[in-house]
Design a protein around this motif. Structure first.
Motif, PDB file in Angstrom:
ATOM      1  N   THR A  80       0.817  -1.213   0.000  1.00  0.00           N
ATOM      2  CA  THR A  80       0.000   0.000   0.000  1.00  0.00           C
ATOM      3  C   THR A  80       0.846   1.256   0.000  1.00  0.00           C
ATOM      4  N   GLY A  81       2.155   1.134  -0.276  1.00  0.00           N
ATOM      5  CA  GLY A  81       3.026   2.297  -0.350  1.00  0.00           C
ATOM      6  C   GLY A  81       3.670   2.672   0.967  1.00  0.00           C
ATOM      7  N   LYS A  82       3.451   1.896   2.016  1.00  0.00           N
ATOM      8  CA  LYS A  82       4.063   2.188   3.306  1.00  0.00           C
ATOM      9  C   LYS A  82       5.475   1.603   3.364  1.00  0.00           C
ATOM     10  N   VAL A  83       6.349   2.292   4.085  1.00  0.00           N
ATOM     11  CA  VAL A  83       7.714   1.811   4.263  1.00  0.00           C
ATOM     12  C   VAL A  83       7.703   0.579   5.159  1.00  0.00           C
ATOM     13  N   LEU A  84       8.430  -0.458   4.739  1.00  0.00           N
ATOM     14  CA  LEU A  84       8.510  -1.702   5.515  1.00  0.00           C
ATOM     15  C   LEU A  84       9.648  -1.593   6.522  1.00  0.00           C
ATOM     16  N   LYS A  85       9.344  -0.988   7.655  1.00  0.00           N
ATOM     17  CA  LYS A  85      10.376  -0.767   8.661  1.00  0.00           C
ATOM     18  C   LYS A  85      10.895  -2.070   9.251  1.00  0.00           C
ATOM     19  N   ASN A  86      10.053  -3.099   9.243  1.00  0.00           N
ATOM     20  CA  ASN A  86      10.518  -4.379   9.793  1.00  0.00           C
ATOM     21  C   ASN A  86      11.700  -4.921   8.997  1.00  0.00           C
ATOM     22  N   GLN A  87      11.680  -4.743   7.679  1.00  0.00           N
ATOM     23  CA  GLN A  87      12.809  -5.193   6.860  1.00  0.00           C
ATOM     24  C   GLN A  87      14.051  -4.364   7.138  1.00  0.00           C
ATOM     25  N   LEU A  88      13.873  -3.068   7.344  1.00  0.00           N
ATOM     26  CA  LEU A  88      15.019  -2.201   7.635  1.00  0.00           C
ATOM     27  C   LEU A  88      15.590  -2.503   9.016  1.00  0.00           C
ATOM     28  N   ARG A  89      14.720  -2.839   9.972  1.00  0.00           N
ATOM     29  CA  ARG A  89      15.230  -3.217  11.299  1.00  0.00           C
ATOM     30  C   ARG A  89      16.028  -4.516  11.222  1.00  0.00           C
ATOM     31  N   ASP A  90      15.553  -5.451  10.389  1.00  0.00           N
ATOM     32  CA  ASP A  90      16.312  -6.700  10.211  1.00  0.00           C
ATOM     33  C   ASP A  90      17.688  -6.421   9.626  1.00  0.00           C
ATOM     34  N   GLN A  91      17.772  -5.443   8.721  1.00  0.00           N
ATOM     35  CA  GLN A  91      19.035  -5.166   8.029  1.00  0.00           C
ATOM     36  C   GLN A  91      19.973  -4.278   8.838  1.00  0.00           C
ATOM     37  N   PHE A  92      19.400  -3.277   9.532  1.00  0.00           N
ATOM     38  CA  PHE A  92      20.252  -2.282  10.198  1.00  0.00           C
ATOM     39  C   PHE A  92      20.067  -2.243  11.711  1.00  0.00           C
ATOM     40  N   GLY A  93      19.296  -3.148  12.273  1.00  0.00           N
ATOM     41  CA  GLY A  93      18.944  -3.081  13.689  1.00  0.00           C
ATOM     42  C   GLY A  93      20.100  -3.244  14.645  1.00  0.00           C
ATOM     43  N   GLU A  94      21.243  -3.759  14.189  1.00  0.00           N
ATOM     44  CA  GLU A  94      22.414  -3.920  15.069  1.00  0.00           C
ATOM     45  C   GLU A  94      23.564  -3.020  14.636  1.00  0.00           C
ATOM     46  N   TYR A  95      23.226  -1.917  13.988  1.00  0.00           N
ATOM     47  CA  TYR A  95      24.232  -1.014  13.427  1.00  0.00           C
ATOM     48  C   TYR A  95      25.189  -0.491  14.493  1.00  0.00           C
ATOM     49  N   TYR A  96      24.666  -0.185  15.695  1.00  0.00           N
ATOM     50  CA  TYR A  96      25.485   0.415  16.753  1.00  0.00           C
ATOM     51  C   TYR A  96      26.237  -0.615  17.596  1.00  0.00           C
ATOM     52  N   LEU A  97      25.931  -1.897  17.434  1.00  0.00           N
ATOM     53  CA  LEU A  97      26.589  -2.922  18.245  1.00  0.00           C
ATOM     54  C   LEU A  97      27.971  -3.238  17.696  1.00  0.00           C
ATOM     55  N   PRO A  98      28.911  -3.623  18.580  1.00  0.00           N
ATOM     56  CA  PRO A  98      30.262  -3.988  18.117  1.00  0.00           C
ATOM     57  C   PRO A  98      30.195  -5.166  17.146  1.00  0.00           C
ATOM     58  N   ALA A  99      31.052  -5.162  16.160  1.00  0.00           N
ATOM     59  CA  ALA A  99      31.072  -6.242  15.161  1.00  0.00           C
ATOM     60  C   ALA A  99      31.504  -7.547  15.803  1.00  0.00           C
TER      61      ALA A  99
END
Length: 542
Positions: free
Chosen positions: A523-542
């Motif tokens: 319906t044209g809404k941003v799929l934030k769940n997919q973005l959280r899956d991809q970037f949700g650990e961005y701030y955590l140490p590798a």
């Protein structure tokens, strides 16, 4: 003592009967899949809808059976809106942007008896046909000259115009129970399987009355209405029904929803009012600005489906003198719950205060009640500051999803929307986040929608999405994902500096990630769940 008034059921067919009788010569213009433009009148619409109602009877369709449609906004789809519901069957609009497996699930769950489709979707229909058992007949919404050669339908592929031509236009719309089902629409199902919402004739007609009012969409016989919001998504926010009720000229865009196509259609047909989601309007505004043009006829647009960025409101109103009506709703609400139209005392407010009001989703339509509650279910004050879970109830709010084994979602008679919101003393509701999207940093809430609104103010930002990313110290911190405008050399530090003075310092995201695109749902809404899956650990140490 009872009142001594006539009792006539509220039925979808009565809207068409009214349009035919009182606005019979009003025009309906459609850009067709076949590539041309079709024009006819409400009188012709009504005649062809009766023919199709007879055709459904010839196909053996019974009252209460579901009839699927996979089609763009156009006159044939409009005919089915009334032929199906008016004859006592249930119109089931299907979203072609869903994955084929989701479509197959929905069709099987609804047990669709017949499936109508536009030629655009032939490959999709062929894939679906191999996965489902329920539709007995497939109907291509075209004429004999454009009929496809298709072998995947077991000999049950029929031609729409053949059905029309072979049927009589004499049909008496049955006097149905107004509480009987009229249409079926499934939620987008971003988490779990989609759920069906079954509308009644009564709820649909009441929604139509309320949505057409001056403080809602403000529609009249003097309007030329372009529904950009799809007819396959919550009945195009009720605009096809509203147009019949008020006698407005209707303009259907068909499959071409790019900025150039929409602008040309708006100008050619002198559209006065339109409605759609922000992602579509971005393309329209970009095209108009690139031309150095403006709108000669359009005077207002309804924007919903996702929060409307302040920058978009400013562009429409300040550069193009098009009033923006910010709206909110859900499939479960048929769909409109609130529209942001000013009260008398707000008309004279300074422009910054007016813009701040327009960022809100607005006040309830008559027929919808709302409240906000805390985690314990206790109601919170309407002070414009206390955020809580938004709950609604009303004449066109679902009380249970479609299916015999489904448990009612209601809480003490209220429907939980899943939104976090505030309500001010004037009754203006503002969604601060979806409950699943809110960011909790160090025990305090941060609104991802507020962060996105600030990012959209930057002239080099095309799209902005803020998500919660896990953080080793603060549990969660906001992460800003941005699609830059073409040719931009915007840097992350520059964009973060832009937030200074616009939000609390601790609300400012810790980082910006530039991306080429963001995933959009059906319906044209941003799929934030997919973005959280991809970037949700961005701030955590590798």
């Amino acid at each position: 003592m009872q009142g001594l008034m006539m009792q006539q059921p509220l039925l979808v067919a009565s809207l068409l009967t009214h349009a035919e009788r009182h606005h019979g010569e009003q025009k309906i213009v459609s850009r067709r899949v076949e590539g041309d433009v079709h024009r006819y009148t409400y009188r012709q619409l009504a005649k062809r809808a009766r023919r199709m109602a007879n055709a459904l009877g010839t196909l053996g369709v019974k009252r209460g059976e579901r009839i699927g449609t996979l089609a763009w906004n156009g006159y044939r789809h409009m005919e089915l809106y009334f032929a199906v519901s008016g004859s006592g069957s249930v119109l089931h609009t299907l979203n072609p942007r869903l994955h084929v497996d989701q479509l197959a699930y929905i069709i099987e769950h609804a047990e669709d008896r017949v499936l109508f489709f536009d030629l655009t979707f032939l490959p999709l229909i062929e894939s679906v046909a191999r996965r489902v058992k329920s539709p007995k007949v497939f109907v291509a919404m075209t004429d004999r000259a454009h009929m496809p050669q298709a072998d995947d339908f077991g000999g049950m592929l029929m031609c729409y115009e053949d059905l029309i031509e072979q049927s009589d236009d004499v049909f008496e719309w049955p006097l149905l129970d107004e509480n009987s089902a009229s249409s079926l629409c499934y939620t987008s199902g971003t988490t779990g399987n989609p759920k069906g919402v079954l509308y009644s004739h009564r709820s649909t007609v009441l929604h139509t009355y309320a949505a057409a009012l001056p403080d809602a969409m403000n529609c009249s016989a003097r309007d030329v209405i372009l529904p950009v919001v799809p007819m396959f998504h919550v009945n195009a926010w009720g605009l096809p029904y509203i147009a019949c009720m008020v006698g407005a000229k209707l303009v259907f865009p068909g499959p071409a929803l790019d900025g150039k196509s929409l602008y040309e259609l708006i100008e050619q047909e002198q559209v006065t009012m339109s409605a759609g989601v922000p992602t579509v309007w971005q393309g329209l505004l970009a095209h108009v600005d690139a031309l150095g043009a403006t709108f000669s006829s359009m005077r207002r647009t309804v924007i919903g489906g996702a929060p409307c960025p302040t920058a978009m409101t400013d562009a429409f109103q300040n550069r193009h003198q098009v009033e923006v009506l910010h709206a909110w709703g859900m499939t479960e609400l048929s769909p409109i719950g609130t529209i942001c139209s000013f009260k008398a005392h707000q008309q004279s407010l300074p422009m910054p205060q007016r813009h701040a009001l327009q960022a809100k989703q607005g006040r309830s339509l008559c027929g919808i009640d709302m409240r906000i509650v805390d985690a314990n279910g206790d109601e919170l004050p309407w002070d414009g500051e206390s955020p809580g879970d938004l709950q609604v109830r009303g004449h066109w709010v679902t009380q249970q999803y479609f299916g015999a084994d489904v448990v009612s979602p209601l809480c003490d008679g209220w429907f939980p929307t899943g939104d976090i919101a505030t309500i001010d003393r004037d009754g203006f509701m503002q969604i601060t986040d979806r409950s699943k999207d809110v960011i909790k940093s160090g025990g305090e809430w941060i609104s991802s929608a507020a962060i996105e609104n600030v990012a959209y103010l930057h002239p080099e930002v095309s799209m902005a999405v803020c998500i919660a990313a896990r953080h080793p110290k603060w549990d969660e911190r906001p992460l800003l994902l941005v699609v830059k405008k073409s040719g931009s050399e915007l840097a992350g530090d520059e964009l973060l500096s832009f937030f200074n003075g616009r939000v609390a310092r601790w609300w400012t995201p810790d980082a910006v990630v530039f991306v080429e695109t963001v995933p959009l749902g059906a319906t044209g809404k941003v799929l934030k769940n997919q973005l959280r899956d991809q970037f949700g650990e961005y701030y955590l140490p590798a």
